[in-house]
Design a protein around this motif. Structure first.
Motif, short mmCIF file in Angstrom:
data_model
loop_
_atom_site.label_atom_id
_atom_site.label_comp_id
_atom_site.label_asym_id
_atom_site.label_seq_id
_atom_site.Cartn_x
_atom_site.Cartn_y
_atom_site.Cartn_z
N SER A 337 0.85 -1.21 0.00
CA SER A 337 0.00 0.00 0.00
C SER A 337 0.87 1.24 0.00
N SER A 338 2.02 1.18 0.66
CA SER A 338 2.90 2.37 0.66
C SER A 338 3.39 2.66 -0.75
N THR A 339 3.84 1.60 -1.45
CA THR A 339 4.37 1.86 -2.81
C THR A 339 3.25 2.35 -3.73
N ASP A 340 2.02 1.80 -3.51
CA ASP A 340 0.89 2.28 -4.32
C ASP A 340 0.72 3.78 -4.16
N PHE A 341 0.75 4.20 -2.90
CA PHE A 341 0.58 5.64 -2.64
C PHE A 341 1.75 6.44 -3.21
N LEU A 342 2.94 5.85 -3.11
CA LEU A 342 4.14 6.58 -3.57
C LEU A 342 4.09 6.85 -5.07
N ARG A 343 3.31 6.01 -5.80
CA ARG A 343 3.22 6.22 -7.26
C ARG A 343 2.40 7.46 -7.59
N ARG A 344 1.60 7.91 -6.67
CA ARG A 344 0.72 9.06 -6.97
C ARG A 344 1.56 10.30 -7.19
N PRO A 345 1.37 10.97 -8.29
CA PRO A 345 2.21 12.13 -8.59
C PRO A 345 1.94 13.31 -7.66
N ASP A 346 0.67 13.39 -7.21
CA ASP A 346 0.30 14.59 -6.44
C ASP A 346 0.52 14.42 -4.94
N LEU A 347 1.29 13.39 -4.54
CA LEU A 347 1.46 13.12 -3.11
C LEU A 347 2.31 14.21 -2.46
N PRO A 348 1.81 14.80 -1.39
CA PRO A 348 2.62 15.87 -0.76
C PRO A 348 3.93 15.27 -0.22
N GLU A 349 4.92 16.14 -0.17
CA GLU A 349 6.26 15.70 0.20
C GLU A 349 6.30 15.02 1.59
N GLU A 350 5.54 15.60 2.52
CA GLU A 350 5.56 15.08 3.90
C GLU A 350 4.97 13.66 3.97
N ARG A 351 3.86 13.42 3.19
CA ARG A 351 3.26 12.08 3.14
C ARG A 351 4.21 11.10 2.47
N ARG A 352 4.86 11.58 1.41
CA ARG A 352 5.80 10.71 0.68
C ARG A 352 6.88 10.21 1.65
N ARG A 353 7.38 11.15 2.47
CA ARG A 353 8.41 10.75 3.42
C ARG A 353 7.88 9.72 4.43
N ARG A 354 6.63 9.93 4.84
CA ARG A 354 6.02 9.00 5.80
C ARG A 354 5.90 7.60 5.22
N TYR A 355 5.47 7.54 3.93
CA TYR A 355 5.34 6.21 3.31
C TYR A 355 6.70 5.54 3.12
N LEU A 356 7.66 6.40 2.74
CA LEU A 356 9.01 5.85 2.56
C LEU A 356 9.55 5.29 3.88
N ASP A 357 9.31 6.04 4.96
CA ASP A 357 9.74 5.56 6.28
C ASP A 357 9.05 4.25 6.63
N ALA A 358 7.74 4.19 6.28
CA ALA A 358 6.98 2.96 6.59
C ALA A 358 7.60 1.78 5.85
N VAL A 359 7.94 1.97 4.58
CA VAL A 359 8.53 0.87 3.80
C VAL A 359 9.85 0.46 4.44
N SER A 360 10.64 1.46 4.76
CA SER A 360 11.96 1.17 5.32
C SER A 360 11.84 0.42 6.66
N ASP A 361 10.93 0.90 7.54
CA ASP A 361 10.72 0.24 8.84
C ASP A 361 10.26 -1.20 8.65
N THR A 362 9.34 -1.36 7.70
CA THR A 362 8.77 -2.69 7.49
C THR A 362 9.85 -3.65 7.00
N VAL A 363 10.72 -3.15 6.13
CA VAL A 363 11.81 -4.01 5.64
C VAL A 363 12.71 -4.40 6.82
N GLU A 364 12.94 -3.43 7.69
CA GLU A 364 13.75 -3.72 8.89
C GLU A 364 13.13 -4.86 9.68
N ARG A 365 11.79 -4.77 9.89
CA ARG A 365 11.11 -5.78 10.69
C ARG A 365 11.14 -7.14 9.99
N ALA A 366 10.99 -7.10 8.65
CA ALA A 366 11.02 -8.36 7.90
C ALA A 366 12.41 -8.99 8.03
#
Ligand SMILES: Nc1ncnc2c1ncn2[C@@H]1O[C@H](COP(=O)(O)OP(=O)(O)OP(=O)(O)O)[C@@H](O)[C@H]1O
Ligand SMILES: [Mg+2]
Length: 693
Positions: A337-366
């Motif tokens: 779901s994070s990558t889906d959102f990240l594909r959106r062109p109109d995503l505000p910068e702050e949300r983009r960072r949040r999704y990126l952090d979520a992906v990174s954290d999740t990879v850490e946990r995996a």
């Protein structure tokens, strides 16, 4: 029983004779009409023997009564010996005559106590005296004496039975009355049978193997010759047959009789042998049947056991697979779901960072999840080092304190000196954290957590695994929490086994602890009392050498080369990962060459030596594989830095990366940059300067 009856007979005979003398009734003195009378001294001796026999018989007789019996037997022996002595010594007074005078009057000439009577009385009396002697040889002597007394009396009786006038006219048997001989014989038998366990008597009375044939044979062997001899004598005397014919007939009949007895005995033995053989065969058959049944049951049991083990294995695999799938699906959901959102062109910068952090954290946990699974499977690539366990525990004490909360008191008891241990220090700390978190959860946030460190302890036998006498470092983590019920004790180390609520535990903490301990050559022991608390003890091999500490990464020699002017040979059989890896390296400023096998990589290096600054190779690949490649390069081009990478390899699990630089998958771009940079910087400068153009 026989002894009492004999005693009774003796008593009656003696009293009858004595009353015969006392009241002057001749028939009572001889009892058998027409036979010589029993003299007073003999009657007194027999009276004493009978009394001694009656007093010393019966298990209920008390000690004083038995002692009295022995005294009376001694007196009877004295009477017998006195009777003997009057024959052996030229005494002026005869004892029998003197006693006779006391009761009645002087003895008639030619009468008195016979030498045989005196000897028989003395022998039976000695037998009664010694029948309970403390020493065995004395008791045996007593039995022999009694037997001897019986033989004398029996000879006297036989003399009468066979009408052997010569026996009673002169010699030791002369004057021995028939009643005396019979009574003494009966008393001797009584004395013999009064102790049924004596060697000569036991075979006659016992119920065992020898008893029955002895009881059958003895009368046949003893009585038949006596009767036949008597018959022969009577026949000869009444002139029915001549003496020689009588003797010949007697011999013939006796021989036949004895032969018949022997044949009978032989037949009995044979029958018994046949019966025994049949019994043995039956037993053997039963034994074999039993063994067959035991074997069949054992087989059934083994099969049932196998089936159970298989079922348990399948259940464990199912639990493991389910656990992995569940946890990974959760993590993948976040990433997708994070990558889906990240594909959106109109995503505000702050949300983009949040999704990126979520992906990174999740990879850490995996990554943590797979690391824990590998730890449990004892297949993680460990980086063992020798360190002081006490120092490490002190180092994380602060962190544990904040982890467990203010209401849990932590008590740490450490060994006095350093406690050197050889293990992966990071995994050691992780294991302690896992144990502490479990203790915290078990205490529901309140209680005492004790960490104790001891060294030089032998490893005990744990869950059926043999212990070890070599020195171990033992770290025990005790809590005052809920404890663990017995049924769960065997399961707590299974991966994904948890009793915690959804979201509070994955069931991998103890899997890491035990996997790490076992892979490091140690083990984990657990003791728990429900309602009181639990103690987990982690055993790790004590290091022999002093504490070397982790070697700090060597400082790069000279100036680190700038990233960007270097070429890395990437060896990766998976196309996507290979492509992705080269992409990262490009973005980090390296130029790259990608090969899919170790063989191709070697060819590339041999084609243009010094073209590459480092090799970045996967470990598990078809063909030669990364480890072999690295070893060959070490031999052929020792200056070439090699960095290995893997998600899992049994080769790495067995031997920590064989001394090569290693980065664990999944790796981050930053990790790759760091490891390559260090590897290249440490490289010996043998590369020729580029030619001036
Ligand atoms: N100190 C303890 N006292 C009581 N029960 C314990 C203790 N340590 C472990 N257990 C039991 O063992 C189970 C498994 O422990 P484990 O650490 O493997 O998993 P978890 O704590 O449930 O989850 P995770 O550690 O992965 O977050 C726990 O759920 C708990 O029931
Ligand atoms: Mg846990």
């Amino acid at each position: 029983m026989i002894a009492r009856a004999s005693g009774g007979v003796g008593l009656a005979a003696a009293l009858t004779v004595l009353s015969g003398w006392a009241f002057d009734v001749p028939i009572l003195r001889r009892i058998v009409p027409g036979q010589p009378p029993m003299v007073v001294l003999t009657a007194i001796g027999i009276l004493m023997l009978a009394t001694a026999l009656l007093l010393g018989t019966g298990s209920g007789a008390s000690r004083p009564i038995r002692r009295a019996g022995r005294w009376i037997a001694a007196a009877a022996a004295a009477v017998g010996i006195g009777g003997i002595l009057q024959y052996l010594l030229p005494l002026p007074v005869r004892l029998d005559d003197w006693v006779q005078r006391l009761a009645f009057g002087p003895l008639k000439p030619g009468s008195g106590m016979a030498l045989a009577t005196a000897a028989s009385i003395a022998a039976v009396a000695v037998g009664l005296l010694f029948q309970d002697a403390p020493r065995r040889w004395l008791r045996d002597l007593g039995t022999l004496a009694t037997l001897w007394g019986f033989v004398i009396a029996a000879a006297g009786v036989l003399g009468y039975a066979y009408g052997l006038g010569a026996l009673h006219q002169a010699g030791p048997f002369s004057r021995m009355a028939l009643v005396t001989a019979v009574t003494l014989g009966v008393l001797a038998v009584g004395a013999l049978f009064s102790r049924p366990t004596r060697p000569w008597i036991a075979p006659l009375l016992c119920a065992g193997e020898a008893g029955s044939p002895t009881r059958h044979l003895l009368p046949a062997v003893v009585v038949a010759p006596l009767v036949l001899g008597w018959l022969q004598l009577q026949a000869v005397r009444s002139d029915l047959i001549e003496a020689e014919t009588g003797t010949a007939l007697l011999m013939a009949v006796l021989t036949l009789w004895l032969a018949a007895l022997v044949v009978r005995v032989a037949r009995n033995i044979d029958r018994r042998a046949v019966a025994e053989r049949r019994l043995r065969e039956t037993l053997h058959g039963m034994n074999e049947a039993l063994e067959r049944r035991v074997a069949a049951r054992t087989q059934e049991l083994a099969e049932a056991q196998d089936a159970l083990v298989q079922a348990q294995k399948m259940e464990a695999i199912g639990q493991l697979t389910g656990g992995v799938a569940h946890d990974f699906n959760n993590l993948l959901t976040i990433i997708r779901s994070s990558t889906d959102f990240l594909r959106r062109p109109d995503l505000p910068e702050e949300r983009r960072r949040r999704y990126l952090d979520a992906v990174s954290d999740t990879v850490e946990r995996a990554a943590k999840l797979t690391a824990q699974l590998l730890a449990f499977a004892r297949r993680q690539a460990l980086k063992p080092a020798v360190f002081d366990a006490g120092e490490r525990i002190r180092g994380i004490a602060q962190m544990l304190d904040s982890l467990t909360g203010a209401r849990i008191r932590i008590v740490t008891t450490l060994a006095e000196g350093p406690c050197a241990v050889r293990a992966d220090p990071v995994q050691f700390e992780t294991a302690l954290v896992n144990l502490a978190v479990n203790a915290r959860d078990a205490m529901n946030g309140e209680g005492t957590l004790t960490i104790e460190l001891t060294c030089g302890r032998p490893k005990p036998s744990i869950r059926g695994h043999a212990g070890s006498p070599s020195p171990f470092v033992a770290v025990s983590v005790s809590d005052t929490g809920s404890g663990i019920v017995k049924e769960q004790l065997t399961r707590i180390f299974e991966p994904f086994f948890t009793t915690k609520e959804v979201g509070k535990g994955t069931g991998l903490g103890l899997s890491q602890v035990i996997g790490f301990a076992k892979q490091s050559g140690g083990d984990v022991d657990v003791a728990s009392v429900v309602g009181r608390g639990s103690t987990f003890t982690l055993y790790l091999p004590q290091a022999e050498a002093g504490i070397g500490g982790e070697k700090p990464a060597p400082e790069p020699e000279g100036q680190a080369l700038e990233d960007g002017d270097q070429c890395i040979l990437v060896v990766e059989d998976n196309v996507e990962i290979g492509r992705f890896c080269t992409q990262i390296l490009h973005d980090l400023g390296y130029s790259t060459v990608l090969t899919q096998t170790a063989e191709a990589a070697l060819a590339e290096i041999e084609a243009v030596p010094f073209r590459f600054d480092a090799v970045f190779s996967d470990v598990v690949m078809p063909g030669m594989g990364g480890i072999e490649l690295a070893k060959r390069l070490r031999a052929l081009h020792p200056e070439m830095p090699v960095v290995l990478t893997s998600g899992y390899s049994h080769v790495l699990a067995g031997n920590d990366a064989h001394g090569f630089e290693f980065v664990r998958k999944p790796y981050s771009a930053e990790e790759v940059r760091k490891v390559l940079r260090e590897a290249v910087a440490a490289k010996p400068k043998v590369r020729p300067a580029p030619a001036e153009t």
